[in-house]
Design an enzyme around this catalytic site. Structure first.
Site, PDB file in Angstrom:
ATOM      1  N   ARG A  22     -13.619  49.792  10.562  1.00  0.00           N
ATOM      2  CA  ARG A  22     -14.742  49.365  11.408  1.00  0.00           C
ATOM      3  C   ARG A  22     -15.923  50.326  11.314  1.00  0.00           C
ATOM      4  NH1 ARG A  22     -11.902  44.885  11.362  1.00  0.00           N
ATOM      5  NH2 ARG A  22     -10.314  44.695  12.977  1.00  0.00           N
TER       6      ARG A  22
ATOM      7  N   ARG B 225      -2.072  46.647   3.630  1.00  0.00           N
ATOM      8  CA  ARG B 225      -2.179  47.439   4.863  1.00  0.00           C
ATOM      9  C   ARG B 225      -0.880  48.200   5.127  1.00  0.00           C
ATOM     10  NH1 ARG B 225      -3.543  43.201   9.246  1.00  0.00           N
ATOM     11  NH2 ARG B 225      -3.751  45.046  10.584  1.00  0.00           N
TER      12      ARG B 225
ATOM     13  N   HIS C  85       3.112  46.883  13.437  1.00  0.00           N
ATOM     14  CA  HIS C  85       3.092  46.025  14.616  1.00  0.00           C
ATOM     15  C   HIS C  85       4.547  45.814  15.012  1.00  0.00           C
ATOM     16  CE1 HIS C  85      -0.453  45.123  12.093  1.00  0.00           C
ATOM     17  NE2 HIS C  85      -1.101  44.869  13.218  1.00  0.00           N
TER      18      HIS C  85
ATOM     19  N   HIS D 218      -2.852  35.856  13.357  1.00  0.00           N
ATOM     20  CA  HIS D 218      -4.178  35.560  13.897  1.00  0.00           C
ATOM     21  C   HIS D 218      -4.343  34.055  14.139  1.00  0.00           C
ATOM     22  CE1 HIS D 218      -4.945  39.540  12.136  1.00  0.00           C
ATOM     23  NE2 HIS D 218      -5.909  39.635  13.031  1.00  0.00           N
TER      24      HIS D 218
ATOM     25  N   ASP E 230      -1.097  43.791  20.583  1.00  0.00           N
ATOM     26  CA  ASP E 230      -2.090  43.397  19.593  1.00  0.00           C
ATOM     27  C   ASP E 230      -3.107  42.528  20.338  1.00  0.00           C
ATOM     28  OD1 ASP E 230      -3.436  43.084  17.201  1.00  0.00           O
ATOM     29  OD2 ASP E 230      -1.717  42.313  16.086  1.00  0.00           O
TER      30      ASP E 230
END
Length: 610
Positions: free
Chosen positions: A151, A212, A243, A255, A328
């Site tokens: 980010r 990732r 996670h 998602h 999450d």
């Protein structure tokens, strides 16, 4: 080099200093912070909890997004978005109204323009936290995994992502990368990072984890996770392994849907648990849940985020973890399919979560938790248990003593030459050479002077200077080659393929950037037709290393895996291709044959050198 938050005492302005001084001299929370040497932190913070109203306690549980580059003076478009979502105009007003315990930064929320702006936003948020009736600093967080998820971009240092580090195989490099990243985040006032990923990527078709993850071997991933936890937390910020209980073996993206993991309890213990056990042993400050169903751990088939058997039974009781558990994002479809947005936060708390991250509708979620406490569905002791954990973490991070970021610390720390050089050195050791027929690589400036660079140009993660084809061509030109770039896209059209073939004529070599090549991808046609021209073709996998399995038989001469299309990894791959560095990476995942996935084309640990 200053790595710890206690060095971050200089404020951004005289005004900020005055506000902070006023807070320190007049608020019991800050005064209590100075007593830490005389009184156990837990007792001191329990007294702080006892002074809080119910609304303040509930607020501490939420970590939410807010739009704008400034806590008090965002742009009008961000004011409008904040009003629409939460009924307030600014981050400062959000903190005052909802008493939230944390804020998560996103690029799309306009939070992360540049380091000095980020520090100003962080300080404005902290001032708002300390201006409350019960002054409490905030946990400011973000997803800075590096690699494909970042980010905060340039001029901050971007280090290699997880799978690249897994290919490098060095715990020291993984720890150093996290220490650099953590020190830079801390300097900007970001004190909780949602990294490292502890998922073991055993499914090549995994659409949400992939690179990732550090790799497919549970013990290797565990070692990397522990190293990064020590690196981040040694730099003075909270790391977050995610996670839980393990998102590595899925073909669905949480998602957009609710994945199911079909591992048996024994398989979970062998494949998924080791990295989380290693994180806990390394002293991890926070663990993030997964919106996945694991029937072997909870027959009710609730998402893990809402599962008491998984979060309390397995994580708390079996693994012995007593740190902060963060959900999450509650805006993801995976957690919203079975229950409404008013029930999800309540069920998450009852399951054992402490922090409720990014609810899609904060007013609805906040009021739902308040109602659940007032109705007796959630006991006050359960709320206070989570609030105390959150406050203990804030205290450990030094936020009660030193909540503010400083420009001087940013200028000493963020994107400094030593950090950038270390990132480059680490990246070179991650680049993996998978094929090199006829010893085409390293390229020679005499034999391969004119280079065409084509390929996929996916949307760039933060910190890149341009599309991958442009970055690669620029790096080759900088090393003495004459390189031209032609973007052909992730799904090249017939016209683009013809354009690339025409452009290849007269060139000495073609470098093709590939991106998650599937069995039906026109990227295969692109590589095959370029190779048919007789010009040597080098493929450069800029995301998953599995591409070469689909490109087998296309006539490529050499193939390299970079694991990401960030500048640091692409430029390292170019230095390897051009012979300025030796390929140091070894596959951290197996590459299976495209025509027979039961057979392995390139095993874990495979990697050529020269």
């Amino acid at each position: 080099m200053h790595h710890h938050r206690t060095s971050r005492r200089t404020l951004l302005s005289a005004t900020a200093a005055a506000v902070a001084a006023a807070a320190i001299t007049t608020t019991p929370a800050i005064a209590a912070g100075e007593e830490s040497t005389r009184r156990p932190a837990r007792d001191r913070l329990k007294r702080l909890v006892s002074r809080m109203s119910l609304e303040e306690k509930v607020g501490q549980l939420f970590v939410t997004r807010v739009y704008g580059h400034s806590a008090t003076e965002p742009d009008q478009v961000d004011i409008d978005l904040n009003l629409k979502e939460t009924g307030v105009r600014t981050a400062a007003e959000l903190v005052a109204k909802y008493h939230v315990g944390g804020i998560i930064y996103f690029t799309w929320a306009h939070n992360t323009r540049d380091p000095h702006q980020i520090a100003g936003l962080s300080n404005g948020i902290q001032r708002a936290g300390l201006a409350q009736d019960t002054p409490v600093p905030l946990l400011i967080s973000t997803d800075q995994e590096h690699g494909i998820v970042a980010r905060v971009g340039r001029p901050a240092t971007l280090v290699p992502g997880a799978m690249a580090l897994g290919a490098g195989g060095s715990h020291a490099d993984a720890r150093k990368a996290a220490q650099i990243a953590g020190a830079e985040l801390a300097a900007m006032g970001i004190v909780q990072n949602y990294a490292p990923v502890a998922d073991v990527n055993v499914n090549p078709a995994n659409p949400v984890i992939g690179v990732r993850s550090f790799g497919s071997d549970p013990q290797a991933v565990a070692g990397m996770v522990a190293a990064q936890v020590k690196g981040y937390q040694g730099a003075g910020i909270a790391a977050t392994s995610k996670h839980f209980p393990g998102h590595g073996d899925t073909k669905d993206d949480s998602h957009y849907s609710l994945p199911t993991i079909r591992h048996t309890a024994e398989q979970w213990e062998e494949l998924d648990a080791p990295p989380f056990r290693a994180a806990i042993a390394a002293g991890i400050d926070s663990i993030m849940t997964a919106h996945i169903v694991v029937p072997a751990l909870d027959p009710a088939e609730d998402p893990a985020t809402l599962s008491k058997p998984i979060l309390t039974g397995v994580l708390r009781e079996r693994l012995g973890y007593d740190g902060v558990v963060v959900t999450d994002s509650l805006a993801m479809a995976g957690v919203r399919q079975k229950y409404g947005d008013d029930r999800v936060p309540v069920l998450a708390l009852l399951a054992g979560c402490d922090q409720l991250l990014n609810p899609p509708d904060l007013p609805t979620a906040w009021n739902a938790v308040l109602k659940a406490v007032r109705d007796g569905e959630i006991g006050m002791a359960r709320i206070e248990e989570s609030v105390l954990r959150i406050l203990l973490l804030k205290d450990k991070l030094g936020l009660f003593r030193s909540p503010y970021a400083s420009l001087e610390e940013i200028d000493r720390t963020v994107g400094v030459r030593a950090h950038l050089a270390a990132a480059d050195r680490i990246a070179e050791k991650t680049t993996t050479l998978l094929a090199n027929e006829g010893r085409l690589l390293p390229l020679s400036r005499r034999a391969h002077k004119n280079v065409l660079v084509v390929g996929a140009d996916p949307a760039s993660p933060s910190g890149t200077t341009g599309p991958p084809t442009t970055v690669v061509a620029g790096a080759l030109t900088g090393l003495g080659f004459t390189a031209t770039a032609l973007s052909t896209g992730i799904t090249p059209t017939r016209a683009k393929i013809d354009e690339a073939v025409a452009a290849a004529r007269g060139k000495d070599v073609v470098v093709v950037g590939t991106y998650n090549v599937s069995a039906t991808s026109p990227q295969r046609t692109l590589v095959r037709e370029l190779a048919a021209t007789g010009v040597p073709v080098v493929t450069l996998a800029i995301r998953n290393p599995y591409d070469i399995a689909q490109l087998d038989g296309t006539g490529l001469r050499a193939s390299v895996a970079a694991y990401s299309w960030t500048d640091v990894e692409l430029r390292a791959a170019v230095r390897v291709i051009a012979g300025r560095a030796r390929p140091g990476g070894k596959l951290p995942v197996p590459v299976q044959r495209a025509d027979d996935p039961a057979k392995v084309l390139y095993p874990v640990g495979y990697g050529l050198t020269y």
